[in-house]
Design an enzyme around this catalytic site. Structure first.
Site, short mmCIF file in Angstrom:
data_model
loop_
_atom_site.label_atom_id
_atom_site.label_comp_id
_atom_site.label_asym_id
_atom_site.label_seq_id
_atom_site.Cartn_x
_atom_site.Cartn_y
_atom_site.Cartn_z
N HIS A 249 0.83 -1.21 0.00
CA HIS A 249 0.00 0.00 0.00
C HIS A 249 0.86 1.25 0.00
O HIS A 249 0.37 2.34 0.33
CB HIS A 249 -0.89 0.03 1.24
CG HIS A 249 -1.70 -1.20 1.43
ND1 HIS A 249 -2.55 -1.67 0.46
CD2 HIS A 249 -1.77 -2.09 2.45
CE1 HIS A 249 -3.13 -2.78 0.90
NE2 HIS A 249 -2.66 -3.05 2.09
N HIS B 171 -6.74 -4.63 -1.02
CA HIS B 171 -5.94 -5.86 -0.94
C HIS B 171 -6.17 -6.74 -2.14
O HIS B 171 -6.03 -7.95 -2.07
CB HIS B 171 -6.28 -6.64 0.33
CG HIS B 171 -5.88 -5.91 1.56
ND1 HIS B 171 -6.69 -5.02 2.18
CD2 HIS B 171 -4.72 -5.93 2.25
CE1 HIS B 171 -6.06 -4.52 3.25
NE2 HIS B 171 -4.86 -5.05 3.30
#
Ligand code: ADP
Ligand code: ADP
Ligand code: MG
Ligand code: MG
Ligand code: MG
Ligand code: MG
Lengths: 331, 212, 331, 212
Positions: C57, C219
């Site tokens: 991320h 995700h």
């Protein structure tokens, strides 16, 4: 082609409009012809800096308009140099009475359009000098090419020349500082995927799942050669060694290392490349004293990166460190 | 038809049609050895030209007025390498066209001026895989035909045919100017987009002159 | 799968190593277990802020370590929450004697691992409080889910809580400020493409050339529904309206608008989305007084974006504006 | 074999083999309704467990020592939801295993403790499409078989079979806990990865106990 756009022919207009709204404290967006200038207008007595080129390389150039960097930026159509009728008013907007430096990337189209714009500005009584950035070592600089392309090395040129202008240097001096950066900066890039120009609707070249292009430019053009996919450290070696060789980087020198993402590569991968490039520089006995890692000169959503090395001395380091306050670079 | 202002208007409008028709082809050629925008660039330019013509209150009086309008519009809308090159070509051409209609030698002079403008700006010579490789044989062929006492329409027909051959002949060349030069040897085997658009432009000139 | 990596199992280690080298002035990288802390160490008397979560991320979270934001960040394996044995020493490193706030994104794994780490820290005599970020309106917050996911709203939580800690607020106050941001921030995202986790080697889901996933997480998990590709303005509407409705945003209010790139989307497209989102907010009579556009909470090379809206008041605005000096956010 | 420390070691090593073998399958299941890392997570954990076992100077004395080592290693290497859940399960299980080898009721107690640990941490009940849907029927089946005076190996065999059925039975369920719950109705039609890994772990326990 899936893109977050409404209409291929409106991409630049709408995107620049959004950019202007998001950064209204820093920039003013002009339409028809389209260009971006500093929010406060030209600073009297300061040399103005104008750059521009095809769109699709964001944040270059509009993202670098602001204190300590550019005074105006001119976005062309995607991957197409802007036209003189846009560059000329941007030049006027950037002029604070001390003349304007055009920072031009070395592409025939950019050079010709900026040349014409400079003539128009000259006719208005604005003194214009131009420097041409040509840092891409993937292209041979010989009689048999249009010279090297200007790629990610443009960022340190704009930053450092911008700092020189901000501290009050005159036009000739700012141009000389820019030339000094140009002489000491080299870049080479790799593409893992092509990119898709909105109005073209299909990828700029075709690469299989196991091939990469070494020596890529920033316009979705194919590179110098195609090789099988390789580990990051090997790829970094293929990019960095030609850069260091061409610079003739020696032991004891200090450099700025810029690992630039092409738009679609995660930051984590850029740091893996940075790590490898840094080791190669240190293996030559040189030191990385300044670093920049991120998406600065992109090719739309292309996956890949470029490695840029700038030889630093005290003057360039101080100018690099000088304050900058733009949408994409700030310290 | 005579190469008067009516012809000039017809030529420009025909060019716009032909460029629109071949937009994808021109970009495709450019995608192979450049950055894939030549068709889009030229089309954007000629759409703008037609728009300006349509918006004129009074029709242009002379060939030169038409060519000047094309020059400034291309210059401010095409961008890239082709914009300033074609812009300069039309601007120089405008300067040598006389007051009324062009005779054969005026047609030749127009082509010569265009070529000189392109060379002055782009610094390319023949064999570098650029639009110069279409304009040069076109101008030479025009000179030859005019020497034989042919009509202005014949001059343009010869120029168009030679430009087409010149464009074809760029295929094996290795580019040493423009964006394609970055590819080095890999530029061989592809037709130059700018030479191709030149051939379309000159074919439109010949066809409208011939009344086709 | 083409990625600028050497070995899927070394991606996090090498990338964090490169990150530490590039930002040695700001951060210190610890290995085995891996975590990142501020270069100077904990500031005595200041509440420490620790966040963490799966890698992939970036710049979240390590990119936000520095003055005015986090004191330490703990990167797990790609898309996998970090383990307590890494979170605990990061907590110790962040402790300046005034206790530590854990900023946890609402995923079962993150919550459980931070909980365990908090117990370990407590055993060492460090007072720990935790806040759980759950801004993703794509997920129904009901008895029938694990609650909403934490996504890009994490950035303003970390920024604003960090400013509160920096100005000297105590642990309870910093936690309350963080909770206030959490209560007033909402996000929704879209994916145009999936992403590929290095060790998986293939895309996290399959999307055709004409489909997009609305309500995506960060995700690589599929979203709530799949729809045909649509213009940017329509997609932005599908993201922004649920966000504004859920916030109950009314006329006269002021907001921060964050358009966050998922990693593979060009900046130009993010600004097109920003433009559209801003219009929707203004159409409700509210005003966008602060903006952030860029890649802040990414999903590797995924193409897509999320729209985050934070309701501002004077306190939150001042804390947002407070100085921040981290690798990824600086003013 | 008796459920002694040798069995515990065999169980753990067998589990590591089975998890490695099914790594891709487990991640694939997780890719469908989660984030695709469950196989990788579990494999990373059990590779680390085997590494720690190999590095021990003296072999562990008791079943509890083995399970504790598994617990702390999984806790610090698996991450995600499964790490703390399985870590707690092994930790609680370790606490109830006696000094020497487990009899049938001790085997049941071990399973009960593991299940309680998972529920204490994860707060899931049956029917929420999690590993609880494998551990619960496994524990119930073990209790029933043990009540019939069966051997410890039979207890584990019954537990393994019930866990496998329980994992299969997660397919039609809509997840309401864990990452799969974000998918809502779209989570139905897929087998839960955590329930599947539970079935593999318990099958490894039964097989090693049966001397397979
Ligand atoms: N120096 C030059 N002289 C003459 N023609 C040139 C030169 N450089 C480029 N060209 C022509 O321009 C064409 C490309 O135009 P275009 O694609 O519109 O611009 P760009 O290359 O900037 O994208 C080439 O095919 C070539 O014919
Ligand atoms: N609250 C919970 N209680 C019990 N088991 C859970 C819970 N949440 C998730 N799980 C289990 O964890 C599994 C996912 O583990 P894993 O993929 O390793 O972690 P993550 O979901 O963090 O990526 C699910 O398949 C499910 O069986
Ligand atoms: Mg171009
Ligand atoms: Mg082109
Ligand atoms: Mg996970
Ligand atoms: Mg998972």
């Amino acid at each position: 082609m899936k893109k977050l756009i409404n209409d291929p022919s409106r991409v630049v207009d709408e995107s620049v409009e959004g950019f202007g709204l998001a950064h209204a404290d820093l920039v003013a967006v002009h339409t028809d012809p389209i260009f971006v200038s500093r929010a406060g207008g030209a600073k009297p007595g300061k040399v103005g800096l104008v750059s521009g080129g095809g769109s699709g390389h964001e944040p270059l150039h509009a993202g670098f308009v602001g204190l300590g960097m550019l005074d105006a930026a001119v976005p062309g159509a995607v991957f197409t140099s802007p036209t003189p009728d846009a560059i000329a008013p941007a030049t006027t907007a950037a002029d604070g009475g001390a003349g304007v430096l055009h920072i031009v990337k070395n592409y025939t189209g950019d050079v010709l359009n900026f040349e014409t714009a400079a003539e128009l500005a000259d006719a208005e009584g604005i003194e214009v000098k131009a420097v041409v950035v040509n840092d891409d070592v993937a292209v041979e600089d010989s009689l048999y090419t249009a010279g090297r392309r200007g790629v990610a090395g443009t960022v340190p040129v704009e930053k450092i020349a911008g700092a020189a202008a901000e501290r009050g240097d005159d036009l000739a001096t700012v141009a000389a500082v820019a030339e000094k950066v140009i002489k000491n900066v080299r870049t080479m890039g790799v593409a893992l995927t092509a990119c898709t120009v909105p109005h073209a609707g299909k990828p700029s070249f075709d690469l299989t799942e196991s091939e990469i292009e070494i020596g890529i430019g920033i316009h979705g053009e194919p590179g110098r050669h195609r090789i099988p996919m390789a580990p990051a450290d090997e790829i970094t070696e293929m990019l960095t060694t030609p850069v260091l060789d061409d610079l003739g980087l020696g032991s004891g020198e200090q450099v700025l290392l810029l690992v630039n993402g092409m738009g679609g590569t995660p930051a984590s991968e850029l740091y893996i490349v940075y790590r490898a490039a840094r080791k190669l520089i240190e293996a030559r006995g040189a030191a990385v004293s300044r670093s920049l890692v991120g998406n600065y000169v992109t090719s739309l959503e292309m996956q890949g990166c470029s490695v840029t090395v700038l030889r630093l001395d005290d003057e360039l380091t101080a100018l690099w460190d000088a304050p900058v306050h733009t949408p994409a670079l700030r310290w | 038809m005579a190469l008067d202002v009516a012809w000039a208007l017809a030529w420009v409008r025909r060019t716009a049609e032909v460029v629109a028709e071949h937009k994808v082809e021109l970009s495709e050629l450019d995608r192979e050895i450049g950055d894939g925008d030549h068709g889009e660039n030229m089309n954007r330019g000629f759409v703008a030209v037609v728009g300006k013509l349509d918006a004129l209150e009074a029709p242009p009086a002379q060939v030169a007025d038409v060519l000047k309008l094309v020059a400034t519009t291309l210059m401010s809308t095409v961008g890239g390498a082709a914009g300033p090159l074609y812009g300069t070509a039309y601007l120089r051409a405008a300067k040598v066209t006389g007051l009324e209609s062009l005779d054969a030698s005026a047609a030749v002079a127009m082509l010569e001026a265009a070529l000189e403008g392109i060379v002055a700006r782009g610094k390319a010579t023949t064999g570098e895989k650029t639009m110069v490789d279409a304009w040069t044989p076109a101008t030479t062929a025009a000179q030859e035909v005019a020497g034989n006492g042919s009509s202005p329409a014949d001059v343009l027909a010869a120029a168009a045919a030679a430009a087409e051959d010149g464009a074809e002949a760029t295929i094996p060349l290795v580019a040493t100017k423009g964006r394609a030069s970055y590819l080095g040897e890999r530029s061989a085997g592809h037709k130059d987009p700018g030479a191709t658009s030149t051939a379309y432009i000159l074919r439109a000139a010949a066809d409208t002159a011939a009344g086709v």
